[in-house]
Design a protein around this motif. Structure first.
Motif, PDB file in Angstrom:
ATOM      1  N   HIS A 121       0.857  -1.189   0.000  1.00 17.73           N
ATOM      2  CA  HIS A 121       0.000   0.000   0.000  1.00 17.73           C
ATOM      3  C   HIS A 121       0.894   1.240   0.000  1.00 17.73           C
ATOM      4  O   HIS A 121       1.883   1.310   0.727  1.00 17.73           O
ATOM      5  CB  HIS A 121      -0.891  -0.015   1.244  1.00 17.73           C
ATOM      6  N   TRP A 122       0.539   2.235  -0.816  1.00 20.22           N
ATOM      7  CA  TRP A 122       1.406   3.414  -0.965  1.00 20.22           C
ATOM      8  C   TRP A 122       1.685   4.092   0.369  1.00 20.22           C
ATOM      9  O   TRP A 122       2.768   4.662   0.568  1.00 20.22           O
ATOM     10  CB  TRP A 122       0.794   4.408  -1.952  1.00 20.22           C
ATOM     11  N   GLY A 123       0.730   4.040   1.305  1.00 24.47           N
ATOM     12  CA  GLY A 123       0.921   4.701   2.589  1.00 24.47           C
ATOM     13  C   GLY A 123       1.953   4.030   3.476  1.00 24.47           C
ATOM     14  O   GLY A 123       2.388   4.612   4.480  1.00 24.47           O
ATOM     15  N   PHE A 124       2.367   2.803   3.126  1.00 26.50           N
ATOM     16  CA  PHE A 124       3.328   2.063   3.944  1.00 26.50           C
ATOM     17  C   PHE A 124       4.627   1.779   3.192  1.00 26.50           C
ATOM     18  O   PHE A 124       5.512   1.113   3.727  1.00 26.50           O
ATOM     19  CB  PHE A 124       2.711   0.735   4.405  1.00 26.50           C
ATOM     20  N   ALA A 125       4.733   2.275   1.960  1.00 29.24           N
ATOM     21  CA  ALA A 125       5.899   1.944   1.137  1.00 29.24           C
ATOM     22  C   ALA A 125       7.203   2.449   1.749  1.00 29.24           C
ATOM     23  O   ALA A 125       8.211   1.732   1.785  1.00 29.24           O
ATOM     24  CB  ALA A 125       5.728   2.509  -0.269  1.00 29.24           C
ATOM     25  N   GLN A 126       7.203   3.680   2.245  1.00 24.68           N
ATOM     26  CA  GLN A 126       8.418   4.224   2.839  1.00 24.68           C
ATOM     27  C   GLN A 126       8.815   3.440   4.086  1.00 24.68           C
ATOM     28  O   GLN A 126       9.999   3.194   4.326  1.00 24.68           O
ATOM     29  CB  GLN A 126       8.235   5.700   3.180  1.00 24.68           C
ATOM     30  N   GLU A 127       7.827   3.040   4.879  1.00 22.55           N
ATOM     31  CA  GLU A 127       8.118   2.264   6.094  1.00 22.55           C
ATOM     32  C   GLU A 127       8.706   0.905   5.733  1.00 22.55           C
ATOM     33  O   GLU A 127       9.637   0.424   6.392  1.00 22.55           O
ATOM     34  CB  GLU A 127       6.838   2.090   6.913  1.00 22.55           C
ATOM     35  N   LEU A 128       8.161   0.278   4.689  1.00 23.90           N
ATOM     36  CA  LEU A 128       8.698  -1.014   4.251  1.00 23.90           C
ATOM     37  C   LEU A 128      10.152  -0.865   3.819  1.00 23.90           C
ATOM     38  O   LEU A 128      10.998  -1.697   4.161  1.00 23.90           O
ATOM     39  CB  LEU A 128       7.849  -1.569   3.105  1.00 23.90           C
ATOM     40  N   GLN A 129      10.443   0.192   3.057  1.00 24.29           N
ATOM     41  CA  GLN A 129      11.814   0.412   2.606  1.00 24.29           C
ATOM     42  C   GLN A 129      12.752   0.701   3.770  1.00 24.29           C
ATOM     43  O   GLN A 129      13.893   0.231   3.803  1.00 24.29           O
ATOM     44  CB  GLN A 129      11.848   1.570   1.607  1.00 24.29           C
ATOM     45  N   LYS A 130      12.252   1.474   4.741  1.00 19.80           N
ATOM     46  CA  LYS A 130      13.072   1.832   5.910  1.00 19.80           C
ATOM     47  C   LYS A 130      13.404   0.605   6.748  1.00 19.80           C
ATOM     48  O   LYS A 130      14.543   0.423   7.189  1.00 19.80           O
ATOM     49  CB  LYS A 130      12.322   2.863   6.757  1.00 19.80           C
ATOM     50  N   ARG A 131      12.421  -0.251   6.966  1.00 23.57           N
ATOM     51  CA  ARG A 131      12.637  -1.445   7.793  1.00 23.57           C
ATOM     52  C   ARG A 131      13.481  -2.490   7.083  1.00 23.57           C
ATOM     53  O   ARG A 131      14.229  -3.224   7.727  1.00 23.57           O
ATOM     54  CB  ARG A 131      11.286  -2.079   8.163  1.00 23.57           C
TER      55      ARG A 131
END
Length: 312
Positions: A121-131
């Motif tokens: 989901h676009w709203g969680f993409a940055q978090e996925l990349q960060k983790r």
């Protein structure tokens, strides 16, 4: 008979189970049971979704399925060690391992996405990349197929992914018939984009918003950092720093995304040659536009034009 295991957990998103309907309708279209869908969970029995609606499930004991589908939730999905081991086993025993929405976090935690392209989901993409920095997260995609691993964007994007799975198994004609039965796109138009480039940027200050509006209205112009900095009344260095802090992108990346979005809209309309589209969107020539499309969307303009014509 292809066994499909759909993995649920307490608090899963009930809409992710729409994937079951696509497999069911594929069976109906064939007139025989090609797919057998089983809802799985760690402990079996009733599992409550985030909405409160519960589904019955079978406790998983083996990952010997044709395809495993990991559902997601309204938050970044977390999994127990046992589920993690099950997903890793699925990578060895199943033909395909897939995720819907934030289910990508589960695949990532199990190590299945390291070194692969993936979306969520676009709203969680940055978090996925960060983790999980080893993943090549592509937030603009509806779904991504990287070898035996498939990931899809939020909620209804799981339907798009399952239609692609059905197409891989049974061909385009069956997948198209299933999409028609479900009253959904067989292939979504717009180059598989999840969201608007402007919405993704979400600038906070008026001066950055003004700069973006100027860029969008003048895409045919060069739009160098110096040009945009003049609009914001900042030095190029101050502007680049402020822009990156507010949007998470460099000015050059943002301008390229806006140009890709504008070009994609023109391509979907289907009236202009690609060379004209490239000039109108500010790329100058088709080759530069093609490289930008591959970076941003993962596919060239020609593929998007073919999809748009199929939809028409």
């Amino acid at each position: 008979m292809r066994r499909i295991g759909i993995l649920v957990f307490p608090g899963f998103q009930i809409l992710d189970l729409a994937a079951i309907a696509a497999f069911e309708l594929a069976n109906m279209q064939l007139g025989q049971a090609h797919y057998r869908v089983e809802v799985l969970s760690e402990h079996g029995g009733l599992v409550a979704s985030s909405s409160g609606a519960a589904v019955d499930s079978r406790r998983f004991t083996t990952a010997r399925f044709d395809t495993l589908v990991m559902t997601g939730a309204l938050v970044a999905t977390t999994i127990t060690p046992k589920v993690c081991r099950f997903l890793r086993s699925g990578m060895r025993q199943a033909r395909r391992v897939t995720s819907i929405c934030t289910g990508a976090f589960a695949l990532a935690e199990a190590g299945l996405l390291d070194g692969r392209r993936a979306t969520t989901h676009w709203g969680f993409a940055q978090e996925l990349q960060k983790r999980h920095p080893l993943i090549q997260v592509q937030p603009d995609r509806i779904f991504i197929n990287d070898g035996p691993v498939w990931t899809s964007a939020g909620m209804t994007a799981g339907i798009d992914m399952v239609l692609a799975l059905v197409e891989q198994d049974l061909g385009a004609e069956i997948a198209r018939a299933v999409a028609k039965k479900m009253v959904v796109y067989y292939r979504r138009p717009g180059g598989q984009s999840q969201f608007s480039a402007m919405l993704e940027l979400e600038p906070q200050s008026d001066r950055i918003q003004k700069t973006l509006a100027h860029a969008r209205a003048h895409l045919r112009e060069p739009l160098s950092v110096e040009d945009l900095a003049d609009v914001a009344h900042l030095s190029p260095r101050q502007f680049s720093r402020a822009f990156k802090a507010e949007t998470g992108q460099s000015p050059a990346q943002a301008v390229e995304n806006l140009r890709v979005e504008a070009a994609r809209t023109l391509i979907d309309a289907g009236e202009l040659a690609l060379g004209v589209v490239a000039r109108e969107a500010g790329f100058g020539d088709p080759e530069r536009m093609r490289r930008a499309f591959l970076r941003t969307l993962g596919q060239p303009p020609q593929s998007i034009r073919r999809s748009a014509r199929l939809m028409a």
